[in-house]
Design an enzyme around this catalytic site. Structure first.
Site, mmCIF file in Angstrom:
data_model
loop_
_atom_site.group_PDB
_atom_site.id
_atom_site.type_symbol
_atom_site.label_atom_id
_atom_site.label_comp_id
_atom_site.label_asym_id
_atom_site.label_seq_id
_atom_site.Cartn_x
_atom_site.Cartn_y
_atom_site.Cartn_z
ATOM 1 N N TYR A 58 0.769 -1.283 -0.111
ATOM 2 C CA TYR A 58 -0.172 -0.036 -0.073
ATOM 3 C C TYR A 58 0.828 1.372 -0.059
ATOM 4 O O TYR A 58 1.992 1.323 0.555
ATOM 5 C CB TYR A 58 -0.869 0.156 1.076
ATOM 6 C CG TYR A 58 -2.157 -1.072 1.087
ATOM 7 C CD1 TYR A 58 -2.329 -1.825 0.082
ATOM 8 C CD2 TYR A 58 -2.945 -1.195 2.279
ATOM 9 C CE1 TYR A 58 -3.580 -2.669 -0.070
ATOM 10 C CE2 TYR A 58 -4.202 -1.994 2.147
ATOM 11 C CZ TYR A 58 -4.299 -2.775 1.073
ATOM 12 O OH TYR A 58 -5.221 -3.621 1.158
ATOM 13 N N LEU A 221 -19.227 2.352 -5.706
ATOM 14 C CA LEU A 221 -20.391 2.001 -6.543
ATOM 15 C C LEU A 221 -21.583 2.111 -5.907
ATOM 16 O O LEU A 221 -22.680 2.712 -6.443
ATOM 17 C CB LEU A 221 -20.444 0.685 -7.556
ATOM 18 C CG LEU A 221 -21.735 0.401 -8.207
ATOM 19 C CD1 LEU A 221 -21.682 1.172 -9.548
ATOM 20 C CD2 LEU A 221 -21.612 -1.119 -8.586
ATOM 21 N N LEU A 222 -21.728 1.712 -4.599
ATOM 22 C CA LEU A 222 -23.159 1.497 -3.742
ATOM 23 C C LEU A 222 -22.947 2.810 -2.776
ATOM 24 O O LEU A 222 -23.635 2.823 -1.775
ATOM 25 C CB LEU A 222 -22.795 0.328 -2.845
ATOM 26 C CG LEU A 222 -23.242 -0.966 -4.028
ATOM 27 C CD1 LEU A 222 -22.681 -2.162 -3.082
ATOM 28 C CD2 LEU A 222 -24.181 -1.147 -4.434
#
Length: 333
Positions: A58, A221-222
């Site tokens: 990361y 997306l949600l």
């Protein structure tokens, strides 16, 4: 259910207690700078989140390992290491060198030492393989993990991005070695991506393995992608995985956002509430950019969806086949 029962759970069959909301750190170093990341870490702990999840790669947009370094500086400046269940990952390539990736004994041990230095800690609570390595046998991987556990550098071992059969094969190999094996499996799971219900989650339940969910909002997306797009406020929602899914089912996402408006809850809150309540799910990993995102997630945890609301979501995002685990999900009734 008490507040403690709602907010915390055992990590699978282990005695380790983790918060049901975990702080994912994939945005640290790119979308979240270091001062903001430290504020998020402080706020998460103040709200009772003890599970902090990262990975050695990361921060790759700056350099691989950058996010672990940010967390390490935060840990070094706070006297709260014992309040944190610290999870990181190993396995994806860190450089172009042939032995600087994968799950060989050599790389796992070297990568763990490097993560400990970056994180400025003496131990990792949950050391997860980032994905299975089909070129390495389970015995070699477990030999490396047993060594790290014996040295006190790792407490528990987890997997991520595994298929159900891989989780089972890895655990059976650990059983043969009389080793605890996988305490957890971290997988992609949300209303749009329900295939873990077929085999992965049932396998985890059978072995007493915790399920940690990443991307419960399917990369934004949600989280209200259509409304945010209209307002011009979308940071991530129209990119990558979310953009592909949106192109495939725009009418479903529009209906979903309409449903959320009807029940007067934000799309992100509804998606999180659905995921955290699913059978077998131990914790959901958030990817917040602001402290408000963390606070919103607690509303999802504290205000479960009704049975009627869950039924409506099943109509919008049907489970695979007949629903439920394999093979009943696809055999004829």
């Amino acid at each position: 259910m008490t507040s403690a029962e709602r907010h915390y759970a055992r990590l699978g069959r282990t005695g380790l207690t983790v918060s049901r909301l975990g702080l994912g750190t994939v945005n640290f170093g790119d979308r979240v700078d270091e001062p903001a990341a430290h504020r998020l870490l402080d706020h998460a702990l103040d709200r009772g989140i003890n599970l902090i999840d990262t990975a050695n790669i990361y921060g790759w947009r700056i350099h691989k390992g950058h996010t672990e370094e940010m967390i390490g500086r935060w840990l070094d400046s706070r006297a709260r290491r014992d309040d944190v269940v610290l999870a990181t990952k190993v396995g994806l390539p860190m450089t172009d060198r042939p032995n600087d990736g994968g799950l060989s004994l050599r790389h796992i041990v070297a990568a763990c030492e490097a993560s400990l230095r970056r994180l400025r800690t003496e131990w990792i609570d949950l050391y997860q393989i980032h994905k299975p390595d089909r070129g390495v046998g389970w015995d070699e991987m477990w030999q490396a993990m047993e060594l790290l556990v014996a040295q006190g550098k790792v407490r528990y071992v987890g997997s991520s991005n595994a298929a159900g059969w891989q989780l089972a094969a890895g655990q059976e190999a650990a059983n043969r070695r009389h080793f605890l094996g996988f305490a957890s499996e971290q997988c992609l799971y949300n209303l749009v991506t329900r295939y873990p219900e077929l085999e992965l989650i049932p396998a985890a339940q059978a072995y007493g393995t915790a399920v940690l969910v990443w991307s419960p909002l399917h990369s934004g997306l949600l989280s209200g992608v259509l409304r945010k797009s209209r307002e011009g406020s979308s940071v991530k929602s129209a990119q990558g995985r979310a953009a592909s899914a949106l192109a495939q089912q725009p009418d479903t996402i529009a209906a979903y956002e309409h449903f959320c408006a009807e029940i007067d809850r934000s799309p992100a809150e509804v998606a999180l509430a659905w995921t955290i309540a699913r059978p077998g799910v131990t914790a959901v990993l958030l990817g917040p950019r602001t402290v408000d995102h963390i606070d919103d997630a607690f509303r999802a945890l504290d205000q479960p969806l009704s049975d009627t609301e869950q039924d409506e979501l099943d109509k919008l995002f049907p489970p695979l086949g007949h629903g439920g685990p394999a093979p009943d999900a696809w055999i004829s009734r």
